[in-house]
Design a protein around this motif. Structure first.
Motif, PDB file in Angstrom:
ATOM      1  N   ARG A   1      11.430  -9.293   6.096  1.00 48.49           N
ATOM      2  CA  ARG A   1      12.847  -9.093   6.420  1.00 48.49           C
ATOM      3  C   ARG A   1      13.700  -8.908   5.183  1.00 48.49           C
ATOM      4  O   ARG A   1      14.812  -8.394   5.254  1.00 48.49           O
ATOM      5  CB  ARG A   1      13.354 -10.288   7.236  1.00 48.49           C
ATOM      6  CG  ARG A   1      12.629 -10.453   8.568  1.00 48.49           C
ATOM      7  CD  ARG A   1      13.220 -11.598   9.356  1.00 48.49           C
ATOM      8  NE  ARG A   1      12.509 -11.808  10.603  1.00 48.49           N
ATOM      9  CZ  ARG A   1      11.442 -12.578  10.730  1.00 48.49           C
ATOM     10  NH1 ARG A   1      10.996 -13.234   9.675  1.00 48.49           N
ATOM     11  NH2 ARG A   1      10.840 -12.722  11.888  1.00 48.49           N
ATOM     12  N   THR A   2      13.214  -9.372   4.036  1.00 49.02           N
ATOM     13  CA  THR A   2      14.031  -9.336   2.824  1.00 49.02           C
ATOM     14  C   THR A   2      13.653  -8.212   1.856  1.00 49.02           C
ATOM     15  O   THR A   2      14.412  -7.907   0.952  1.00 49.02           O
ATOM     16  CB  THR A   2      13.923 -10.673   2.069  1.00 49.02           C
ATOM     17  OG1 THR A   2      12.539 -10.984   1.878  1.00 49.02           O
ATOM     18  CG2 THR A   2      14.577 -11.790   2.865  1.00 49.02           C
ATOM     19  N   ASP A   3      12.473  -7.597   2.033  1.00 45.53           N
ATOM     20  CA  ASP A   3      12.083  -6.466   1.182  1.00 45.53           C
ATOM     21  C   ASP A   3      11.101  -5.584   1.940  1.00 45.53           C
ATOM     22  O   ASP A   3      10.842  -5.790   3.127  1.00 45.53           O
ATOM     23  CB  ASP A   3      11.491  -6.941  -0.153  1.00 45.53           C
ATOM     24  CG  ASP A   3      10.323  -7.894   0.036  1.00 45.53           C
ATOM     25  OD1 ASP A   3       9.426  -7.567   0.834  1.00 45.53           O
ATOM     26  OD2 ASP A   3      10.310  -8.959  -0.611  1.00 45.53           O
ATOM     27  N   GLU A   4      10.538  -4.581   1.244  1.00 44.64           N
ATOM     28  CA  GLU A   4       9.699  -3.589   1.924  1.00 44.64           C
ATOM     29  C   GLU A   4       8.232  -3.986   2.002  1.00 44.64           C
ATOM     30  O   GLU A   4       7.427  -3.279   2.596  1.00 44.64           O
ATOM     31  CB  GLU A   4       9.818  -2.238   1.196  1.00 44.64           C
ATOM     32  CG  GLU A   4      11.198  -1.614   1.308  1.00 44.64           C
ATOM     33  CD  GLU A   4      11.232  -0.220   0.715  1.00 44.64           C
ATOM     34  OE1 GLU A   4      10.381   0.054  -0.170  1.00 44.64           O
ATOM     35  OE2 GLU A   4      12.076   0.590   1.134  1.00 44.64           O
ATOM     36  N   ARG A   5       7.851  -5.090   1.416  1.00 45.42           N
ATOM     37  CA  ARG A   5       6.448  -5.491   1.411  1.00 45.42           C
ATOM     38  C   ARG A   5       6.003  -5.962   2.805  1.00 45.42           C
ATOM     39  O   ARG A   5       6.820  -6.298   3.655  1.00 45.42           O
ATOM     40  CB  ARG A   5       6.220  -6.605   0.392  1.00 45.42           C
ATOM     41  CG  ARG A   5       6.529  -6.210  -1.045  1.00 45.42           C
ATOM     42  CD  ARG A   5       6.332  -7.392  -1.981  1.00 45.42           C
ATOM     43  NE  ARG A   5       7.171  -8.533  -1.596  1.00 45.42           N
ATOM     44  CZ  ARG A   5       7.043  -9.757  -2.089  1.00 45.42           C
ATOM     45  NH1 ARG A   5       6.103  -9.997  -2.995  1.00 45.42           N
ATOM     46  NH2 ARG A   5       7.842 -10.736  -1.697  1.00 45.42           N
ATOM     47  N   VAL A   6       4.679  -6.009   2.974  1.00 46.09           N
ATOM     48  CA  VAL A   6       4.081  -6.487   4.226  1.00 46.09           C
ATOM     49  C   VAL A   6       3.149  -7.644   3.884  1.00 46.09           C
ATOM     50  O   VAL A   6       2.289  -7.519   2.995  1.00 46.09           O
ATOM     51  CB  VAL A   6       3.283  -5.366   4.936  1.00 46.09           C
ATOM     52  CG1 VAL A   6       2.572  -5.912   6.174  1.00 46.09           C
ATOM     53  CG2 VAL A   6       4.203  -4.220   5.310  1.00 46.09           C
ATOM     54  N   GLN A   7       3.326  -8.763   4.576  1.00 45.07           N
ATOM     55  CA  GLN A   7       2.457  -9.916   4.309  1.00 45.07           C
ATOM     56  C   GLN A   7       1.021  -9.619   4.712  1.00 45.07           C
ATOM     57  O   GLN A   7       0.772  -8.956   5.726  1.00 45.07           O
ATOM     58  CB  GLN A   7       2.961 -11.141   5.079  1.00 45.07           C
ATOM     59  CG  GLN A   7       4.224 -11.743   4.496  1.00 45.07           C
ATOM     60  CD  GLN A   7       4.613 -13.001   5.248  1.00 45.07           C
ATOM     61  OE1 GLN A   7       4.587 -13.021   6.464  1.00 45.07           O
ATOM     62  NE2 GLN A   7       4.975 -14.037   4.528  1.00 45.07           N
TER      63      GLN A   7
END
Length: 515
Positions: free
Chosen positions: A24-30
């Motif tokens: 929700r805070t950046d473009e990365r994916v966990q």
């Protein structure tokens, strides 16, 4: 570029999938979320291993381009091809579409609990219940020269201290809690007094006892709340031993302000909210409303059962006393009946039976207290929590949402006034003042919007908390069954002891027992 993907050539579907599952805070994916995505593909374990091997991750996260590469490899594997970067080079200009369903449905992968997700309430019921146990006891002495005051001893297991509080202290504490945690569940206080002239002295005692129980439930809910239990206001109320606790509480609130000011992610709450938060909120609210209504009916029935046990105790005691009255009757037997009547000896034996009925009465009274203390009290505890959730929902709608709408209406009026003033070429000073007011209103609206999102953020967490508490149903049913088993067992033992005594009584008087 060997197996590397150019973002400009990425199909819209790839972008939609990324938007659905990214942080929700950046473009990365966990990585955990990506793993859940892989699990949805139903691919063979070997293929999944090859895809994971060719996708780079850093610090537990995939970059946007790494996800795009993974989606392309998934699509190749679903086509029965080898998911390798070398094969990917042949379709780099027209990336294949993986079969993952609608992107909007993939958002649930992100909503599953992750260790560092601030939106998730990671507390079990057992963990909440052991946070603290607060006892509230009535102090017998009433202080005051002319007015009588009720004082309470409040003992917190967590703080390992007993303090003394009056109802007015609870009142101030509650008032400040609602201001400090306006977007959280804060249980209501029981009323201070009932209408004068309505209560007898007995019912007044019952009212005071009921209020003591309610104050205890209030404190335990507050002391176990995952977001307010460690707050300074709570620590002061439970552990401050001075006489000026109300001043201490007010000073603490003045220093801190409300939770929106002190919560580190309050202004970023929007970033953590699911896109369908309003639908989730509406569905949860309706479900919890139905649960609340059902538990109210359960509590009402449990109260009636406890009352019946008490009434049964009274009836058994009076039954025994009537037997004793019969046995104490020394009236002479008339000659008409004395030749063959056994009443003279029988009535003497009846007096001794009152002891057993007094014991039965005591067991029934104990049963009523168990039902009241263990079952009704647990139901009331859970109902207090459910009611505080419904109160919170009303505060959200009537408070922050209503204020936001009013601010927008006021802003709209100001804009129209500004347009009118500009069109009529009014004095520069008047126009500048209006512009300044509009800027101030815009700032106020922005703050209200941030508060609205934070309110929704808190509502989402409080809803989770309600569902965390729902397994209390097992505790309630367990207490109910245990009280019934114990009560019936104890009374059954007394009845079983009474049966041979009754048989002996009959046989001694030449009467055949009816069983």
């Amino acid at each position: 570029m060997a197996g590397e993907i150019n973002e400009g050539s990425v199909p819209p579907y790839y972008r939609e999938v990324h938007e659905a599952i990214r942080c929700r805070t950046d473009e990365r994916v966990q990585v955990e979320v990506f793993q859940r995505l892989l699990d949805r593909t139903d691919l063979q374990k070997a293929a999944l291993g090859q895809i994971a091997e060719h996708v780079d991750s850093t610090g537990g996260f995939l970059s946007k381009l790494s996800l795009y590469k993974a989606l392309a490899l998934i699509a190749l594997a679903q086509q029965g091809k080898q998911p390798s970067p070398k094969l990917l080079e042949n379709c780099i200009q027209e990336l294949p579409k993986p079969q993952l369903g609608e992107p909007k449905d993939l958002g649930t992968l992100r909503m599953q609990a992750t260790p560092d997700d601030p939106l998730t309430v990671a507390h079990s019921l057992d963990k909440l219940l052991v946070k603290d146990c607060v006892q509230v006891e009535l102090i017998p002495e009433k202080k005051g020269l002319f007015l009588k005051h009720v004082e309470y001893q409040v003992t917190s297991q967590h703080h390992k201290i007993s303090v003394y509080r009056r109802y007015s202290d609870f009142d101030v504490f509650h008032e400040l809690l609602v201001q400090r945690f306006a977007y959280r569940m804060v249980p209501a206080l029981p009323p201070k007094r009932m209408l004068k002239g309505v209560l007898t002295s007995i019912s007044e005692r019952e009212f005071i006892e009921g209020r003591r129980r309610a104050l205890g439930r209030f404190l335990n809910l507050v002391a176990r709340h995952p977001f307010s239990s460690d707050d300074e206001l709570v620590k002061i109320f439970l552990a401050f031993n001075g006489s000026d606790v109300q001043i201490k509480l007010r000073d603490a609130y003045k220093r801190m302000g409300d939770e929106f000011i002190t919560n580190r992610i309050a202004t970023q709450a929007k970033e953590y909210l699911p896109t369908d938060i309003q639908n989730q909120f509406s569905a949860s609210r309706e479900l919890i409303r139905n649960i609340h209504n059902s538990f109210q009916k359960l509590r009402d029935r449990a109260e009636k059962m406890a009352e019946r046990s008490k009434e049964n105790a009274t009836d058994l005691l009076m039954f025994g006393r009537e037997l004793s009255t019969l046995g104490s009757d020394a009236s002479s037997i008339p000659p008409l009946a004395s030749s063959q009547s056994t009443w003279a000896t029988l009535r003497k034996s009846l007096k001794g039976l009152s002891v057993e009925f007094a014991l039965l009465s005591d067991k029934a009274a104990q049963q009523g207290r168990r039902e009241e203390d263990d079952v009704v009290e647990k139901l009331n505890f859970f109902l207090d929590l459910l009611q505080s959730y419904r109160d919170l929902c009303e505060r959200h709608e009537k408070g922050v949402l209503h204020e936001h709408q009013r601010a927008l209406q006021k802003y709209s009026v100001m804009k129209r006034q500004m347009m009118s003033a500009t069109a009529q070429s009014k004095e520069q000073v008047s126009v500048e003042q209006l512009e300044s007011r509009i800027v101030q209103q815009e700032n106020a609206i922005q703050t209200m919007e941030l508060r609205n999102y934070f309110s929704l953020f808190c509502l989402h967490q409080e809803t989770q908390l309600i569902f965390t508490y729902l397994p209390m149903t097992y505790h309630i049913l367990g207490a109910f069954v245990k009280s019934q088993v114990q009560g019936h067992t104890e009374m059954g033992e007394v009845w079983n002891d009474l049966q041979p005594k009754l048989g002996f009584l009959f046989s001694n008087n030449g009467i055949q027992p009816p069983y």
